[in-house]
Each structure stands twice: as C-alpha cells, then as structure tokens.
Design a protein around this motif. Structure first.
Motif, PDB file in Angstrom:
ATOM      1  N   LEU A 226       0.836  -1.210   0.000  1.00  0.00           N
ATOM      2  CA  LEU A 226       0.000   0.000   0.000  1.00  0.00           C
ATOM      3  C   LEU A 226       0.866   1.253   0.000  1.00  0.00           C
ATOM      4  CD1 LEU A 226      -2.898  -0.926   2.435  1.00  0.00           C
ATOM      5  CD2 LEU A 226      -3.026  -0.559  -0.042  1.00  0.00           C
ATOM      6  N   ILE A 227       1.944   1.198   0.772  1.00  0.00           N
ATOM      7  CA  ILE A 227       2.829   2.361   0.822  1.00  0.00           C
ATOM      8  C   ILE A 227       3.506   2.559  -0.534  1.00  0.00           C
ATOM      9  CG2 ILE A 227       4.953   3.267   1.877  1.00  0.00           C
ATOM     10  CD1 ILE A 227       3.945   1.850   4.504  1.00  0.00           C
ATOM     11  N   VAL A 231       2.195   6.113  -2.007  1.00  0.00           N
ATOM     12  CA  VAL A 231       3.047   7.222  -1.591  1.00  0.00           C
ATOM     13  C   VAL A 231       4.514   6.928  -1.910  1.00  0.00           C
ATOM     14  CG1 VAL A 231       1.553   8.129   0.228  1.00  0.00           C
ATOM     15  CG2 VAL A 231       3.142   6.289   0.771  1.00  0.00           C
ATOM     16  N   THR A 232       5.349   7.938  -1.726  1.00  0.00           N
ATOM     17  CA  THR A 232       6.788   7.794  -1.964  1.00  0.00           C
ATOM     18  C   THR A 232       7.448   7.115  -0.776  1.00  0.00           C
ATOM     19  OG1 THR A 232       6.949  10.007  -1.055  1.00  0.00           O
ATOM     20  CG2 THR A 232       6.951   9.812  -3.453  1.00  0.00           C
ATOM     21  N   ASN A 233       8.726   6.760  -0.944  1.00  0.00           N
ATOM     22  CA  ASN A 233       9.450   6.084   0.149  1.00  0.00           C
ATOM     23  C   ASN A 233       9.533   6.935   1.393  1.00  0.00           C
ATOM     24  OD1 ASN A 233      10.082   3.797  -1.216  1.00  0.00           O
ATOM     25  ND2 ASN A 233      12.045   4.560  -1.984  1.00  0.00           N
ATOM     26  N   GLU A 234       9.788   8.225   1.158  1.00  0.00           N
ATOM     27  CA  GLU A 234      10.033   9.095   2.303  1.00  0.00           C
ATOM     28  C   GLU A 234       9.101  10.302   2.280  1.00  0.00           C
ATOM     29  OE1 GLU A 234      14.693   8.126   3.304  1.00  0.00           O
ATOM     30  OE2 GLU A 234      14.265   9.996   2.264  1.00  0.00           O
ATOM     31  N   VAL A 235       9.020  10.906   3.409  1.00  0.00           N
ATOM     32  CA  VAL A 235       8.231  12.127   3.537  1.00  0.00           C
ATOM     33  C   VAL A 235       9.107  13.181   4.208  1.00  0.00           C
ATOM     34  CG1 VAL A 235       6.140  13.193   4.474  1.00  0.00           C
ATOM     35  CG2 VAL A 235       6.162  10.750   3.936  1.00  0.00           C
ATOM     36  N   LEU A 236       9.064  14.373   3.667  1.00  0.00           N
ATOM     37  CA  LEU A 236       9.772  15.492   4.262  1.00  0.00           C
ATOM     38  C   LEU A 236       8.719  16.367   4.931  1.00  0.00           C
ATOM     39  CD1 LEU A 236      12.211  17.407   4.612  1.00  0.00           C
ATOM     40  CD2 LEU A 236      11.774  18.216   2.270  1.00  0.00           C
ATOM     41  N   GLU A 237       8.820  16.470   6.233  1.00  0.00           N
ATOM     42  CA  GLU A 237       7.848  17.294   6.970  1.00  0.00           C
ATOM     43  C   GLU A 237       8.452  18.664   7.209  1.00  0.00           C
ATOM     44  OE1 GLU A 237       6.099  15.750  10.466  1.00  0.00           O
ATOM     45  OE2 GLU A 237       5.360  13.910   9.506  1.00  0.00           O
ATOM     46  N   LEU A 238       7.729  19.692   6.816  1.00  0.00           N
ATOM     47  CA  LEU A 238       8.244  21.061   6.945  1.00  0.00           C
ATOM     48  C   LEU A 238       7.325  21.896   7.812  1.00  0.00           C
ATOM     49  CD1 LEU A 238       9.079  21.735   3.177  1.00  0.00           C
ATOM     50  CD2 LEU A 238      10.646  20.937   4.964  1.00  0.00           C
ATOM     51  N   TRP A 253       6.568  17.924  -6.586  1.00  0.00           N
ATOM     52  CA  TRP A 253       6.263  16.935  -5.549  1.00  0.00           C
ATOM     53  C   TRP A 253       4.790  17.017  -5.175  1.00  0.00           C
ATOM     54  CZ3 TRP A 253      10.330  20.477  -3.760  1.00  0.00           C
ATOM     55  CH2 TRP A 253      11.613  19.998  -4.005  1.00  0.00           C
ATOM     56  N   ARG A 254       4.276  15.907  -4.689  1.00  0.00           N
ATOM     57  CA  ARG A 254       2.926  15.971  -4.127  1.00  0.00           C
ATOM     58  C   ARG A 254       3.040  16.545  -2.720  1.00  0.00           C
ATOM     59  NH1 ARG A 254      -0.769  13.269  -1.339  1.00  0.00           N
ATOM     60  NH2 ARG A 254       0.543  11.484  -0.822  1.00  0.00           N
ATOM     61  N   ILE A 255       2.178  17.482  -2.395  1.00  0.00           N
ATOM     62  CA  ILE A 255       2.239  18.172  -1.102  1.00  0.00           C
ATOM     63  C   ILE A 255       0.924  17.959  -0.362  1.00  0.00           C
ATOM     64  CG2 ILE A 255       2.520  20.431   0.037  1.00  0.00           C
ATOM     65  CD1 ILE A 255       4.930  19.719  -1.687  1.00  0.00           C
ATOM     66  N   GLU A 256       1.000  17.676   0.933  1.00  0.00           N
ATOM     67  CA  GLU A 256      -0.204  17.700   1.772  1.00  0.00           C
ATOM     68  C   GLU A 256      -0.002  18.796   2.799  1.00  0.00           C
ATOM     69  OE1 GLU A 256      -3.014  16.076   1.584  1.00  0.00           O
ATOM     70  OE2 GLU A 256      -2.548  14.392   0.227  1.00  0.00           O
ATOM     71  N   THR A 257      -0.966  19.688   2.908  1.00  0.00           N
ATOM     72  CA  THR A 257      -0.833  20.766   3.883  1.00  0.00           C
ATOM     73  C   THR A 257      -1.743  20.493   5.069  1.00  0.00           C
ATOM     74  OG1 THR A 257      -0.374  22.249   2.065  1.00  0.00           O
ATOM     75  CG2 THR A 257      -0.890  23.263   4.185  1.00  0.00           C
ATOM     76  N   ASP A 267      10.939  10.552  -2.926  1.00  0.00           N
ATOM     77  CA  ASP A 267      11.590   9.271  -2.666  1.00  0.00           C
ATOM     78  C   ASP A 267      12.837   9.442  -1.816  1.00  0.00           C
ATOM     79  OD1 ASP A 267       9.932   7.247  -3.634  1.00  0.00           O
ATOM     80  OD2 ASP A 267      10.372   7.874  -5.688  1.00  0.00           O
ATOM     81  N   ARG A 268      13.499  10.576  -2.011  1.00  0.00           N
ATOM     82  CA  ARG A 268      14.641  10.879  -1.142  1.00  0.00           C
ATOM     83  C   ARG A 268      14.426  12.249  -0.508  1.00  0.00           C
ATOM     84  NH1 ARG A 268      19.262   8.422  -0.872  1.00  0.00           N
ATOM     85  NH2 ARG A 268      20.390  10.395  -0.707  1.00  0.00           N
ATOM     86  N   GLY A 269      14.141  12.259   0.753  1.00  0.00           N
ATOM     87  CA  GLY A 269      13.837  13.492   1.484  1.00  0.00           C
ATOM     88  C   GLY A 269      14.993  14.479   1.481  1.00  0.00           C
ATOM     89  N   GLU A 270      16.224  13.920   1.626  1.00  0.00           N
ATOM     90  CA  GLU A 270      17.442  14.756   1.635  1.00  0.00           C
ATOM     91  C   GLU A 270      17.530  15.613   0.378  1.00  0.00           C
ATOM     92  OE1 GLU A 270      20.003  15.203   3.580  1.00  0.00           O
ATOM     93  OE2 GLU A 270      19.869  13.623   5.118  1.00  0.00           O
ATOM     94  N   ASP A 271      17.321  14.957  -0.752  1.00  0.00           N
ATOM     95  CA  ASP A 271      17.415  15.654  -2.048  1.00  0.00           C
ATOM     96  C   ASP A 271      16.369  16.756  -2.127  1.00  0.00           C
ATOM     97  OD1 ASP A 271      19.326  13.829  -2.532  1.00  0.00           O
ATOM     98  OD2 ASP A 271      18.204  12.689  -4.063  1.00  0.00           O
ATOM     99  N   ALA A 272      15.156  16.427  -1.655  1.00  0.00           N
ATOM    100  CA  ALA A 272      14.065  17.405  -1.728  1.00  0.00           C
ATOM    101  C   ALA A 272      14.390  18.625  -0.871  1.00  0.00           C
ATOM    102  CB  ALA A 272      12.760  16.770  -1.271  1.00  0.00           C
ATOM    103  N   LEU A 273      14.970  18.365   0.293  1.00  0.00           N
ATOM    104  CA  LEU A 273      15.293  19.465   1.207  1.00  0.00           C
ATOM    105  C   LEU A 273      16.373  20.373   0.582  1.00  0.00           C
ATOM    106  CD1 LEU A 273      14.583  20.585   3.982  1.00  0.00           C
ATOM    107  CD2 LEU A 273      16.412  19.210   4.954  1.00  0.00           C
ATOM    108  N   ARG A 274      17.378  19.752  -0.051  1.00  0.00           N
ATOM    109  CA  ARG A 274      18.447  20.511  -0.695  1.00  0.00           C
ATOM    110  C   ARG A 274      17.883  21.347  -1.842  1.00  0.00           C
ATOM    111  NH1 ARG A 274      21.647  16.458  -2.489  1.00  0.00           N
ATOM    112  NH2 ARG A 274      21.914  15.765  -0.335  1.00  0.00           N
TER     113      ARG A 274
END
Lengths: 307, 259
Positions: A226-227, A231-238, A253-257, A267-274
């Motif tokens: 199901l995951i 959804v993607t492997n990782e989630v970046l919470e901001l 990216w898909r965003i949930e507010t 899929d890679r939170g680190e990359d998204a944050l950078r």
C-alpha cells in the motif's frame, strides 16, 4: 483456490444500516486462515460495526457474510464456539477474581470444571498474570485488563480471534507487550482480525489490511504494498512560521498541507530538502521520515487518521 | 443438583456465574432471609396474640399459622425481585456481563433463562429456609406443606421474569422506585396478613389480579393440605406471568444487545 481451505471470513456487499444511517456501505473482504488482517480507519469508519457483524451479535442488513465457512444468522452458536472476541470496551466480570473470570468463561464454552481450571492457569501464565490470579479485576492496570481480556478470548483455543482496538488507551510499553502476545498467537496459526486507528499497529501486525472510511473500503493490500502503491518512500515534513509558501506545490512533488505542517512526498527526502534550499524556501523546521499508512490514508482521503 | 443443572442446558453456566459471584457475598445473601422472619415474629406471633384464630377454607387456624405460608410466598418474591432488578440492571447496563456472554456459545435465550432461574433459586432458598423455621415453630400441620417449596419456585419464576422485563425496559436507577411503590402495597394486600373476605367487594378483584395473591393462596392451601381444583388456576396464572415476563425480557434484550 477451490483446493485450499475455506476463507476464515468472507464478506460480499456487506452492509449495516441503523435506520437511515449507513454504518457499513457494502464492503467486500476475504480473510485467509492464519492471516492477520486489520481494519484501519478513523472513528466512525465502520470498523466496529463490521466487527459486531462478524462476532454474530449484530445481524447484517444486506450482502453476504460467512465466518469459518458458516452462516452467522443460522449458525451463530457454532461460529462462536470456534471464535474469540476481544471487545473494544473492557467487560471483564468485576464481581469475580482474575482466575474466576477465565474459569467461568471457559464454562460458557462448555469446558468441564477441571479443563476450565487447567486452561485458566495456562492462560494466566500466557497473559503474565499468574501472580494476580486471586486478585479482583478492578485494581488491575489498563494493560493487565487488556491482557486478561485477550486471555479470556482464548479459553476455547479459537481458530479466529477478533480484536476491536486492542491497544487503545494503553501506554507504549503495555502496547508492545500486547503486540508480542499477538505475534505468539499468529505463530500458532490463529487467524486474527483486528481494528485499529493506529497506523503503526496495523503496519506492525498485519499481513494485509483494508483502509476504511465512512463505511467503505478505500484500499486494501499488504502494508508495504500500500505504501509503495500510494506514496513515496520518504516524507519530508516542513514547518513554517508564517504558513507554507503559496507555490510549494509547483515544484513537482505531491504536497499535503496540514494545520501545523506541510508534507512533501519525495523518494529521497534529503534531495528534496536541498532542492528547496536552492529554490529559496526556508522552513523553520524539517524532518525526514519513512512513509507510513497514515500517509496512504491522507493521500486517499485528504484527511488524517487520528483527528 | 448436577442432574437438574444439566437439564438447563447452556443456561446453567449463567447460574454458575451468579453462584460464583455470591460465594464471597454470602452475608448479603443471608440478609435477605431475615426480613420475613421479623414479620413472622412481629406480626404473626406478636399481633396473633390479639387476633386469635382465623379461618382458612372453613378451618380455624392460629394467626401465625395463617401468616406463615403467605410469608413463604413473599420470601420467594423478594429474593427473586432483588436479583432480577438491581443486580440484573447492573449486569445489563454497567458491567456489560451479558455482552461478554453473547460472544460465547451462549445465546440470548440461555442468558434470559439462566438469569431468571438464578433469581428463582435465590427466592426459593429463602422460602425453603422460612418453611423450615415455620415448621420448627409448629406452624405447619400438613405434609403437603413440603410442596410450598415448589410453589415458592413458581412465585420466584413469575417475579423474576417480571423483574427482568421491567429492568430491561428501565432507563435509569430512578425507575426502580416504581418497583418499590408497587411491591409494598402488594406485599401487604395480597392476603398475606388478612384473608380476602376482609376487603370490600370492589377491591377483591384487584387483590386477585396480583401474582402474589395466587402465590400466597397456593402456599396457604398447601400448608393446610386443603388443596382443590382452584389451585391449578393459581399455577396457570403464575406460569402465564412468567411466560409473558420472559418474552418481554427476551425482546427488550434482543433490541439492546443484538442490534
């Protein structure tokens, strides 16, 4: 399919209505013998109504339901003889001691007094309650009461055990002890059907699960499938001091507010944050975590599980 | 005992549960027996000194001997009502004892039967103990008096069934006041302490409509060995009350517990 054993539970178009209110709106599900199957969903999703129908104490309004290959409307007694039920509300017998609770329950299932006492002692040790055997029920902790309720559901050595929110209200330590007991049952080949609104519980315990919302099944499968599917492997919470930037969802990216934070599915939170830093987006706080069933629920319904 | 229990089928486990819960509460259990003994000494023997003799089916009897069979029936009623109302209601609404039973092989009719039989057992134990005391005081003159115990069981069954029917229809503890309101006058008026002939003509059918009247009459006729075809009517009346009470209880519990 036809050569294998019958399903432990099979429901087709299963519906429960109370007057105009539709509690369960025509669900299909099939639980295989030996499987641990969860109904995951928020309060009011129809989980408990489904459990009541399966435990044969609530007649179905429409559809078909078989439990251990039997019809609950005609063969309720036979089904209950082979099933254990852990209700959401503790209904231990306050007028009896811990051991007496197990002994009399075993009598309800037709065990002789000698068998009932022997079984009670086995289960006291399973539930780690041997030293409380002669105590009253009332002063037991929440976790002990739950363990006793689970022990009670096992007096008849059931093939199928229904657990309605078994760990609601328990502290983490008590929950883990309980999960460990449920694993033991699973290893013994007992089919478990459980409801929960804790996604970690469903992930930990279930072979397969359905996500329910407003009386319907939103999706079903194994937790990992199901995951992977939704959804993607990782989630970046901001977290942002003044709310998220309006164009946050314009970067692919898909965003949930949510009221207090924004979730970025990557899929890679680190990359998204950078990448966000390069785009001059500077959150006041950030956290990278693995995706969970909570994210699946959010993706499918737009709402969180536990409000 | 064991053979009788086996006859009950799965309902016997409900009786066993209640026996188990009373093992530590025997003092409370025993206290229910005291009240009718007070009445026997206070009214039957004390007041009896002033009253002298009363006629039962044309036979003059001591007042205490007149009152004793009435108190056998009332003991059965009181014991049965206590368990079938307060305790039953507590198990139904608070302890959820019946919810726990209904996910086992026990079915609703087993639970209803078991509860009614248990309250009857309690009432019958009081009735039998009271019979023993009355006999020791020389108030029982016929061997037929032994049959007041099964007669008291009938009274117990009728009142248990009425009690559970009422309790399963009640919304709160306040409603129990109505039971007390009905029981007290019935206890006094159901020919326990005065014969039917004392009542004015218009009131006699009211007295005769109460289940306790039929229980008292039956016990009294047995106590003096003056049974007749009329007693069959008393038995049928009590069985009828039981059947109606059981049917209502079953229906109400079905709605409450198997929705």
């Amino acid at each position: 399919m036809s050569s294998g054993p019958a399903s432990a539970i099979k429901a087709t178009g299963l519906t429960k209505r109370f007057g105009d209110f539709v509690a369960v709106a025509g669900i299909d599900l099939e639980v295989e013998p030996g499987e641990t199957f969860s109904l995951l969903g928020p309060n009011g999703a129809g989980k408990s109504s489904t459990m009541k129908m399966v435990s044969t104490v609530s007649p179905i309004t429409e559809g078909e339901l078989t439990i251990l290959g039997l019809d609950p409307s005609a063969e309720g007694r036979e089904i209950r003889q082979r099933m254990g039920v852990v209700p959401q509300e503790d209904n231990l017998d306050q007028e009896l001691t811990v051991r007496e609770n197990l002994v009399i329950y075993a009598r309800y299932f037709g065990l002789s007094w000698a068998q009932a006492k022997e079984r009670a002692d086995e289960l006291l040790s399973f539930a780690q309650l041997t030293d409380r055997a002669d105590a009253a029920v009332e002063p037991l902790s929440g976790g002990m009461k739950r363990r006793l309720t689970i022990a009670r559901s096992l007096v008849n050595t059931p093939e199928l055990v229904l657990l309605d929110e078994p760990t609601t209200g328990l502290d983490p330590q008590a929950r883990h002890l309980l999960w460990e007991r449920l694993y033991q049952l699973k290893e013994q080949g007992v089919t478990l059907l459980l409801t929960t609104h804790y996604m970690d519980e469903a992930e930990q315990l279930s072979d397969r699960l359905v996500i329910m919302d407003q009386g319907t099944i939103v999706t079903q499968g194994s937790p990992t499938a199901l995951i992977a599917e939704h959804v993607t492997n990782e989630v970046l919470e901001l977290r942002f001091a003044d709310g998220p930037p309006a164009d946050l969802d314009q970067h692919g990216w898909r965003i949930e507010t949510l009221p207090d934070r924004s979730l970025v599915y990557a899929d890679r939170g680190e990359d998204a944050l950078r990448r966000l830093a390069e785009l001059d987006v500077h959150p006041t706080g950030s956290l990278i975590r693995r995706s969970t069933l909570e994210d699946v629920f959010l993706a499918l319904t737009g709402r969180t599980l536990v409000e | 005992m064991t053979a009788a229990m086996a006859l009950l089928g799965p309902a016997r486990h409900v009786v066993e549960r209640n026996l188990m819960s009373y093992r530590r509460l025997w003092l409370i259990f025993a206290s229910g027996f005291v009240e009718p003994v007070f009445y026997l000494f206070g009214l039957g023997i004390g007041l009896g000194e002033l009253v002298g003799e009363v006629e039962v089916n044309g036979i003059p009897v001591e007042y205490a001997a007149f009152v004793a069979p009435g108190l056998i029936a009332s003991s059965a009623m009181n014991g049965a009502i206590f368990d079938a109302t307060f305790n039953f209601y507590f198990k139904l609404k608070y302890a959820k004892t019946f919810d726990a039973m209904l996910v086992t092989p026990l079915a609703l009719p087993d639970v209803v039967k078991g509860e009614i039989i248990w309250s009857t057992v309690r009432g019958s134990i009081y009735a039998a103990s009271f019979l023993a005391i009355s006999a020791a005081l020389g108030l029982m003159t016929s061997w037929w008096a032994l049959l007041t115990v099964p007669a008291a069981m009938l009274v117990g069954l009728a009142f248990s069934a009425v009690g559970t029917a009422l309790s399963s229809s009640f919304r709160s503890w306040h409603d129990f006041d109505y039971i007390q309101l009905a029981l007290q006058p019935m206890f006094l008026a159901s020919t326990t302490f005065f014969p039917l002939s004392v009542f004015p003509d218009w009131a006699q059918p009211l007295v005769q409509a109460t289940p306790l009247y039929h229980g008292v009459s039956l016990c009294r006729n047995l106590a003096f060995g003056t049974i007749s075809i009329n007693d069959v009517g008393h038995v049928i009346y009590l069985l009828g009350v039981m059947a109606i009470g059981m049917a209502i209880t079953q229906r109400r519990l079905g709605r409450l517990l198997l929705g």
